[in-house]
Design an enzyme around this catalytic site. Structure first.
Site, PDB file in Angstrom:
ATOM      1  N   GLY A  46     -54.451  33.112   8.509  1.00 13.97           N
ATOM      2  CA  GLY A  46     -53.565  34.079   9.144  1.00 13.97           C
ATOM      3  C   GLY A  46     -53.643  35.407   8.431  1.00 13.97           C
ATOM      4  O   GLY A  46     -54.126  35.497   7.294  1.00 13.97           O
ATOM      5  N   GLU A 137     -46.703  34.487   8.222  1.00 13.83           N
ATOM      6  CA  GLU A 137     -47.164  35.815   8.668  1.00 13.83           C
ATOM      7  C   GLU A 137     -45.983  36.698   9.092  1.00 13.83           C
ATOM      8  O   GLU A 137     -45.971  37.897   8.814  1.00 13.83           O
ATOM      9  CB  GLU A 137     -48.177  35.687   9.805  1.00 13.83           C
ATOM     10  CG  GLU A 137     -49.455  34.922   9.475  1.00 13.83           C
ATOM     11  CD  GLU A 137     -50.092  35.305   8.159  1.00 13.83           C
ATOM     12  OE1 GLU A 137     -50.009  36.482   7.761  1.00 13.83           O
ATOM     13  OE2 GLU A 137     -50.673  34.403   7.522  1.00 13.83           O
ATOM     14  N   HIS A 140     -44.433  38.445   6.264  1.00 14.99           N
ATOM     15  CA  HIS A 140     -45.142  39.657   5.819  1.00 14.99           C
ATOM     16  C   HIS A 140     -44.582  40.907   6.504  1.00 14.99           C
ATOM     17  O   HIS A 140     -44.590  41.998   5.929  1.00 14.99           O
ATOM     18  CB  HIS A 140     -46.632  39.567   6.148  1.00 14.99           C
ATOM     19  CG  HIS A 140     -47.453  38.832   5.123  1.00 14.99           C
ATOM     20  ND1 HIS A 140     -47.610  39.296   3.828  1.00 14.99           N
ATOM     21  CD2 HIS A 140     -48.173  37.691   5.195  1.00 14.99           C
ATOM     22  CE1 HIS A 140     -48.401  38.460   3.156  1.00 14.99           C
ATOM     23  NE2 HIS A 140     -48.752  37.473   3.960  1.00 14.99           N
TER      24      HIS A 140
END
Ligand code: NI
Length: 174
Positions: A46, A137, A140
């Site tokens: 990812g 992800e 993030h």
């Protein structure tokens, strides 16, 4: 498609909140394709846009690594709209924290709403490795790294090692 350089922690750019995408247009589509290319080139599962220095809410995941056919999923503005009460612990790594791994506890299943590469609203339910990857992800996009989920002692140890590795690398010509 272009392979983009991936930012390695510690770096203030990885700690910022990414902005929503207004619509998935040609620019966002190009970013998605470059990110898929970069993820595959780095052998990752990812990648989130802030890791390539773009503060937009765009992620790509592909848990088909090792199989013949890549199956990349591209998401803009991904949002967890439901998460299971059941929590699972899985070992995570990150292209921005190379060669470091730690056990992270997260919901076992999630339902995610997002815009696909054609700007269509979609929803998908994920479990197992895919659920872990998507949540990692999305983190993030909030400036959260997997090490933010573990003890501060272990986090500081990993970040110190990465900082030290950066210092010993040859300086990049301007
Ligand atoms: Ni990561």
């Amino acid at each position: 498609m272009t392979v983009l350089p991936i930012i390695v922690a510690p770096d203030p750019r990885l700690k910022k909140t990414a902005a929503a995408v207004a619509r998935v247009d040609d620019d966002v589509r190009r970013l998605m394709e470059d990110m898929v290319e970069s993820m595959h080139a780095a052998n990752g599962l990812g990648l989130a846009a802030p890791q390539v220095g773009v503060l937009k809410r765009v992620i790509v995941v592909d848990t088909a690594r090792g199989e013949d056919t890549p199956r990349p999923i591209r998401m803009a503005n991904p949002d967890v709209v439901w998460a299971s009460d059941k929590i699972v612990t899985a070992e995570e790594g990150c292209l921005s924290l190379p060669e470091h791994y730690a056990d992270v506890a997260r919901p076992a299943r999630v339902r995610v709403r997002y815009l696909d590469h054609e700007n269509e609203i979609r929803e998908m339910e994920a479990e197992g490795l895919l659920a872990t990857c998507i949540q990692h992800e999305i983190d993030h996009l909030e400036g959260v790294l997997f090490v933010d989920h573990i003890s501060s002692l272990k986090r500081h140890m990993i970040l110190r090692k990465l900082q030290k590795a950066k210092r010993t690398q040859a300086p990049v010509p301007a």
